[in-house]
Design an enzyme around this catalytic site. Structure first.
Site, PDB file in Angstrom:
ATOM      1  N   MET A 119       0.847  -1.190   0.000  1.00  0.00           N
ATOM      2  CA  MET A 119       0.000   0.000   0.000  1.00  0.00           C
ATOM      3  C   MET A 119       0.888   1.248   0.000  1.00  0.00           C
ATOM      4  O   MET A 119       0.450   2.337   0.378  1.00  0.00           O
ATOM      5  CB  MET A 119      -0.930  -0.015   1.216  1.00  0.00           C
ATOM      6  CG  MET A 119      -1.890  -1.210   1.178  1.00  0.00           C
ATOM      7  SD  MET A 119      -3.397  -0.965   2.088  1.00  0.00           S
ATOM      8  CE  MET A 119      -2.768  -0.742   3.735  1.00  0.00           C
ATOM      9  N   HIS A 157       9.546  -3.461   3.227  1.00  0.00           N
ATOM     10  CA  HIS A 157       9.182  -3.670   1.822  1.00  0.00           C
ATOM     11  C   HIS A 157      10.440  -3.925   0.978  1.00  0.00           C
ATOM     12  O   HIS A 157      10.425  -4.760   0.070  1.00  0.00           O
ATOM     13  CB  HIS A 157       8.461  -2.439   1.265  1.00  0.00           C
ATOM     14  CG  HIS A 157       7.161  -2.127   1.932  1.00  0.00           C
ATOM     15  ND1 HIS A 157       6.981  -1.023   2.734  1.00  0.00           N
ATOM     16  CD2 HIS A 157       5.974  -2.779   1.921  1.00  0.00           C
ATOM     17  CE1 HIS A 157       5.739  -1.000   3.172  1.00  0.00           C
ATOM     18  NE2 HIS A 157       5.102  -2.055   2.702  1.00  0.00           N
ATOM     19  N   VAL A 194      11.073  -7.407   9.423  1.00  0.00           N
ATOM     20  CA  VAL A 194      12.274  -6.572   9.554  1.00  0.00           C
ATOM     21  C   VAL A 194      12.037  -5.619  10.726  1.00  0.00           C
ATOM     22  O   VAL A 194      10.954  -5.031  10.855  1.00  0.00           O
ATOM     23  CB  VAL A 194      12.547  -5.778   8.256  1.00  0.00           C
ATOM     24  CG1 VAL A 194      13.781  -4.891   8.410  1.00  0.00           C
ATOM     25  CG2 VAL A 194      12.730  -6.730   7.080  1.00  0.00           C
TER      26      VAL A 194
HETATM   27  O1  PAF Z   1      -0.200  -5.841   3.439  1.00  0.00           O
HETATM   28  C1  PAF Z   1      -0.604  -4.895   2.724  1.00  0.00           C
HETATM   29  O2  PAF Z   1       0.080  -3.908   2.531  1.00  0.00           O
HETATM   30  C2  PAF Z   1      -1.982  -4.995   2.092  1.00  0.00           C
HETATM   31  O3  PAF Z   1      -2.887  -5.632   2.917  1.00  0.00           O
HETATM   32  C3  PAF Z   1      -1.959  -5.644   0.691  1.00  0.00           C
HETATM   33  C4  PAF Z   1      -1.518  -7.092   0.764  1.00  0.00           C
HETATM   34  C5  PAF Z   1      -1.038  -4.873  -0.225  1.00  0.00           C
HETATM   35  C6  PAF Z   1      -3.357  -5.635   0.084  1.00  0.00           C
HETATM   36  O4  PAF Z   1      -3.851  -4.341  -0.045  1.00  0.00           O
END
Ligand code: PAF
Length: 298
Positions: free
Chosen positions: A44, A51, A197
């Site tokens: 998101m 990430h 992390v």
């Molecule tokens: O974990 C997240 O950031 C969200 O739930 C996802 C998997 C991108 C779905 O919107």
């Protein structure tokens, strides 16, 4: 075929940002002609080192990597932080470029769902994972959340045609539900779980950490401390979850509101009374107005 990218201009930005579904599908079709494997990292946005670790794993595993950046309206309840959720697309694009991501897919809510794009949309085909897995832990206070997650994730899998998708273990319930969906619906995609992390002081990375004041952040540290202590006690032979629960409560900062602390079998997600190997200890708390989750796996 000519591929059309809707790319935001910026200095040294190599990673294209694609906003529409047709363009991403056409790009993937081209990649497939040279038998590329494709990895998807669904996010998101407000990307952080957690990430980055998913993206690095995707780069190691696949020829082409797509990072989706989409604050998914249908997974937020009416009183949740959808409007406030941090949106930092330019910074996200930069990080993706530095990590060699091929495409950032950043659709609008209209592109994904049409105009009625909220959780209460009764015109939309939803994925409803089994209630027993969506109504517990985070789902207890976030009604409909995992239906919204499963729905968007299935759409992202279909749009990207990815062979692999990378998810963080911090959202352990989400990971379980997605794995279950993949298995139950025979989806042709391999889910790669990636470890949590943490900051050097133990705080699990989260886009929502941005909401914390310095004082709240210091209270939040007690969450990972409590989990660490459970792991230590388990390694010393303590398995009674009542004792482990009480220990955690005694460590949690008194300014923190506990939403849940649960002990589950990591593979079946069934609640357990005695901790064993491959158990999930999952916690959700409110620190001020910020909701944080964390977990350990024994
Ligand atoms: O974990 C997240 O950031 C969200 O739930 C996802 C998997 C991108 C779905 O919107």
């Amino acid at each position: 075929m000519r591929l059309i990218f809707v790319q935001k201009k910026g200095k040294n930005l190599n990673t294209a940002v694609i906003n529409n579904i047709t363009d991403i599908k056409n790009t993937v079709k081209e990649w497939r002609k040279s038998n590329c494997t494709i990895g998807l990292v669904p996010t998101m946005g407000a990307l952080h080192n957690g990430h980055a670790s998913l993206i690095k794993k995707a780069k190691e595993t696949c020829d082409k990597v797509i990072v989706s950046v989409f604050v998914n309206p249908i997974q937020f309840g009416p009183s949740e932080d959808f409007d406030k959720y941090p949106r930092t697309l330019d910074k996200d694009q930069n990080l993706c470029s530095n990590l060699g991501v091929d495409i950032v897919f950043a659709p609008s809510a209209n592109e994904m769902y049409g105009e009625n794009n909220r959780l209460n949309n009764t015109d939309l085909t939803f994925v409803y994972p089994p209630f027993k897995f969506t109504d517990c832990l985070c789902g207890k206070t976030r009604t409909g959340h995992f239906d919204g997650v499963a729905t968007v994730v299935l759409k992202l899998f279909n749009i990207s045609g990815a062979d692999y998708a990378f998810f963080g273990q911090k959202d352990a319930q989400q990971l379980f539900i997605i794995n279950k969906m993949v298995k139950d619906l025979n989806l042709d995609i391999k889910i790669i779980p990636c470890p949590i992390v943490r900051e050097s002081d133990g705080l699990a990375l989260s886009s929502r950490n941005k909401y914390l004041s310095d004082e709240e952040r210091s209270w939040a540290l007690s969450v990972s401390k409590a989990l660490k202590q459970i792991k230590t006690l388990y390694s010393q032979g303590v398995t009674d979850t009542n004792i482990l629960f009480d220990t955690a409560i005694s460590i949690l900062n008194s300014n923190i509101e506990l939403e849940y602390l649960e002990f589950r079998d990591y593979n079946s997600f069934e609640p357990i009374k005695k901790l064993k190997d491959n158990s999930l200890v999952a916690i959700a708390v409110k620190v001020g107005k910020t909701r944080l989750i964390d977990n350990i796996i024994t």
